[in-house]
Design a protein around this motif. Structure first.
Motif, PDB file in Angstrom:
ATOM      1  N   GLY A  55       5.794   8.581   4.019  1.00 56.86           N
ATOM      2  CA  GLY A  55       6.326   9.640   4.872  1.00 56.86           C
ATOM      3  C   GLY A  55       5.641  10.973   4.682  1.00 56.86           C
ATOM      4  O   GLY A  55       6.282  12.021   4.695  1.00 56.86           O
ATOM      5  N   GLY A  56       4.338  10.966   4.501  1.00 54.07           N
ATOM      6  CA  GLY A  56       3.560  12.194   4.313  1.00 54.07           C
ATOM      7  C   GLY A  56       3.322  12.563   2.866  1.00 54.07           C
ATOM      8  O   GLY A  56       2.491  13.427   2.577  1.00 54.07           O
ATOM      9  N   LYS A  57       4.010  11.909   1.941  1.00 59.44           N
ATOM     10  CA  LYS A  57       3.806  12.184   0.514  1.00 59.44           C
ATOM     11  C   LYS A  57       2.734  11.241  -0.029  1.00 59.44           C
ATOM     12  O   LYS A  57       2.928  10.031  -0.069  1.00 59.44           O
ATOM     13  N   GLU A  58       1.608  11.804  -0.439  1.00 54.77           N
ATOM     14  CA  GLU A  58       0.479  11.011  -0.919  1.00 54.77           C
ATOM     15  C   GLU A  58       0.656  10.639  -2.393  1.00 54.77           C
ATOM     16  O   GLU A  58       1.108  11.452  -3.192  1.00 54.77           O
ATOM     17  N   SER A  80       4.302  -4.705  -9.060  1.00 56.75           N
ATOM     18  CA  SER A  80       5.432  -5.556  -9.424  1.00 56.75           C
ATOM     19  C   SER A  80       6.461  -4.817 -10.270  1.00 56.75           C
ATOM     20  O   SER A  80       7.627  -5.205 -10.331  1.00 56.75           O
ATOM     21  N   GLN A  81       6.036  -3.726 -10.907  1.00 54.55           N
ATOM     22  CA  GLN A  81       6.934  -2.936 -11.761  1.00 54.55           C
ATOM     23  C   GLN A  81       7.509  -1.716 -11.042  1.00 54.55           C
ATOM     24  O   GLN A  81       8.236  -0.934 -11.636  1.00 54.55           O
ATOM     25  N   SER A  82       7.178  -1.577  -9.751  1.00 50.58           N
ATOM     26  CA  SER A  82       7.608  -0.404  -8.980  1.00 50.58           C
ATOM     27  C   SER A  82       8.547  -0.821  -7.851  1.00 50.58           C
ATOM     28  O   SER A  82       8.253  -1.746  -7.096  1.00 50.58           O
ATOM     29  N   GLU A  83       9.662  -0.125  -7.702  1.00 57.09           N
ATOM     30  CA  GLU A  83      10.587  -0.408  -6.608  1.00 57.09           C
ATOM     31  C   GLU A  83      10.068   0.094  -5.266  1.00 57.09           C
ATOM     32  O   GLU A  83      10.589  -0.287  -4.215  1.00 57.09           O
ATOM     33  N   VAL A  84       9.052   0.946  -5.299  1.00 55.95           N
ATOM     34  CA  VAL A  84       8.505   1.485  -4.049  1.00 55.95           C
ATOM     35  C   VAL A  84       7.049   1.069  -3.832  1.00 55.95           C
ATOM     36  O   VAL A  84       6.336   1.634  -3.004  1.00 55.95           O
ATOM     37  N   ALA A  85       6.600   0.057  -4.591  1.00 58.99           N
ATOM     38  CA  ALA A  85       5.282  -0.567  -4.398  1.00 58.99           C
ATOM     39  C   ALA A  85       4.129   0.422  -4.528  1.00 58.99           C
ATOM     40  O   ALA A  85       3.177   0.393  -3.744  1.00 58.99           O
ATOM     41  N   ILE A  86       4.200   1.276  -5.546  1.00 57.81           N
ATOM     42  CA  ILE A  86       3.104   2.206  -5.797  1.00 57.81           C
ATOM     43  C   ILE A  86       2.501   1.918  -7.167  1.00 57.81           C
ATOM     44  O   ILE A  86       3.122   1.283  -8.014  1.00 57.81           O
ATOM     45  N   VAL A  87       1.267   2.414  -7.379  1.00 54.99           N
ATOM     46  CA  VAL A  87       0.557   2.118  -8.625  1.00 54.99           C
ATOM     47  C   VAL A  87       0.649   3.262  -9.631  1.00 54.99           C
ATOM     48  O   VAL A  87       0.181   3.127 -10.760  1.00 54.99           O
ATOM     49  N   ASN A  88       1.238   4.381  -9.228  1.00 53.75           N
ATOM     50  CA  ASN A  88       1.341   5.532 -10.131  1.00 53.75           C
ATOM     51  C   ASN A  88       2.821   5.815 -10.418  1.00 53.75           C
ATOM     52  O   ASN A  88       3.527   6.397  -9.588  1.00 53.75           O
ATOM     53  N   PRO A  89       3.322   5.424 -11.580  1.00 58.68           N
ATOM     54  CA  PRO A  89       4.749   5.581 -11.883  1.00 58.68           C
ATOM     55  C   PRO A  89       5.225   7.023 -11.913  1.00 58.68           C
ATOM     56  O   PRO A  89       6.427   7.283 -11.812  1.00 58.68           O
ATOM     57  N   ALA A  90       4.296   7.968 -12.005  1.00 58.61           N
ATOM     58  CA  ALA A  90       4.685   9.372 -12.036  1.00 58.61           C
ATOM     59  C   ALA A  90       5.347   9.809 -10.730  1.00 58.61           C
ATOM     60  O   ALA A  90       6.093  10.796 -10.696  1.00 58.61           O
TER      61      ALA A  90
END
Length: 388
Positions: free
Chosen positions: A165-168, A185-195
């Motif tokens: 939604g516009g947030k990179e 697999s460890q992210s509920e929002v399917a991203i690679v940067n947990p920060a």
């Protein structure tokens, strides 16, 4: 390899028939169900995902855990159909329903109105049911079969969300396909940067409270792809074009790009083209991958990098204005079940359609009546490429 899907969002079941899968491929319902579960996951999914727990039934083309080379038939039951028996009945009971739950207020951005005009429906539910993203259940099931084939050939595939939604999302450099798979697999929002995890989840929560929806950008990466899939000799044989068509065919996807994509239009040729290098150990490689693994519509041996943009889901809990198709007067659009976002699920679907196109291209290029024959043909081709 070709396939068809059938079924409606609230019909009794969804069906797919796949033809052309080589004999001898190990395949189980459990392997397909794993990807079906991934499609139903992700932060922000709505009530429908709590109703359905998709489980596939294989009714042809597999015996004792191996494909036979015959057409494969897959079924997934819609549990929610039990609440829609009258509305979705096959028999003609329209007089009994007396317009019950008839759809006549089309949603902006959905197939409701245009489908009704094209097929001359008085009840727009006929458009809504088949155009629903519920159909992607079967494309994920088909993609799971394709991924099994790719895995046998040491081809890896993964997806992740780049923009919410516009947030990179800031992407760490040098991630392998396997590392992307693990992180997602460890992210509920399917991203690679947990920060970014908590920020994105809070954003989704706010969008839901506002009765709105968001889209974004999903990236799929494929490693280990043989050189020379696709062709430059005719427009319809270019593999990047086939992949682009497949990605844009996903519900709500409105654009696609490879490698640098549209950024290439802002750079000079010296900043875009990937220099060719060679070593005895690896053979030909590229010093960069700005073109996303393609040259001339063919794979060049670098990872395929493909991105798709998904528009926000058109069903809003605070609906936009529409028109009543009976009176032509202004009316608020119909509200069906919806999610604030389906980006994590969309990534699973994108991964599936990309895998399906690649599996089809491999079967077309290499001898593939059975898996033993296919594995040897691909291995021989890889040896040739390295020695060229």
């Amino acid at each position: 390899m070709r396939y068809l899907t059938a079924g409606e969002s609230h019909g009794p079941r969804l069906t797919a028939i796949i033809e052309g899968v080589p004999a001898g491929l190990g395949l189980t319902a459990a392997a397909i169900n794993e990807d079906l579960k991934r499609r139903q996951g992700g932060y922000g999914r709505g009530a429908r995902m709590q109703i359905e727990t998709d489980q596939v039934e294989i009714t042809s083309g597999v015996r004792h855990g191996k494909t036979t080379g015959a057409p494969i038939t897959l079924h997934v039951i819609n549990k929610d159909h039990q609440k829609w028996l009258d509305i979705m009945a096959v028999e003609d009971i329209e007089a009994q329903l007396k317009g019950k739950r008839r759809i006549k207020h089309p949603r902006p951005g959905h197939a409701d109105l245009v489908g009704g005009i094209k097929y001359r429906f008085a009840d727009l539910r006929n458009s809504l049911e088949r155009s629903s993203a519920r159909e992607t259940t079967m494309r994920v099931a088909i993609g799971a079969v394709a991924k099994r084939l790719l895995a046998e050939l040491d081809i890896q595939i993964a997806n992740h969300v780049l923009v919410f939604g516009g947030k990179e999302i800031e992407i760490p450099d040098g991630l392998t396909v396997e590392e992307i798979q693990t992180r997602v697999s460890q992210s509920e929002v399917a991203i690679v940067n947990p920060a970014h995890e908590e920020e994105i989840k809070a954003y989704i929560d706010q969008v839901k409270r506002d009765g709105d929806t968001i889209g974004g950008v999903v990236e799929t990466i494929v490693g280990g792809v043989p050189v020379g899939l696709g062709s430059y000799v005719q427009w319809d044989r270019k593999l990047d074009a086939k992949l682009a068509q497949a990605v844009v065919s996903i519900n709500a996807f409105k654009g696609v790009e490879f490698g640098l994509g549209f950024q290439a239009g802002y750079r000079k040729g010296s900043q875009v083209m990937d220099e060719i290098i060679w070593s005895k150990e690896t053979g030909y490689r590229r010093s960069s991958n700005n073109l996303g693994g393609f040259e001339g519509g063919m794979t060049n041996g670098e990872p395929i990098v493909i991105r798709g943009v998904m528009k926000p889901i058109p069903t809003l809990y605070k609906p936009l204005m529409s028109v009543d198709i009976d009176t032509h007067k202004p009316y608020k659009a119909t509200v069906e079940r919806s999610d604030p976002t389906a980006l994590p699920a969309a990534g699973v679907v994108m991964e599936a359609v990309v895998a399906t196109v690649l599996a089809d291209e491999i079967i077309e290029k290499f001898s593939a009546d059975n898996m033993e024959e296919l594995r040897e043909a691909v291995a021989q081709h890889r040896r040739f490429v390295k020695e060229f």
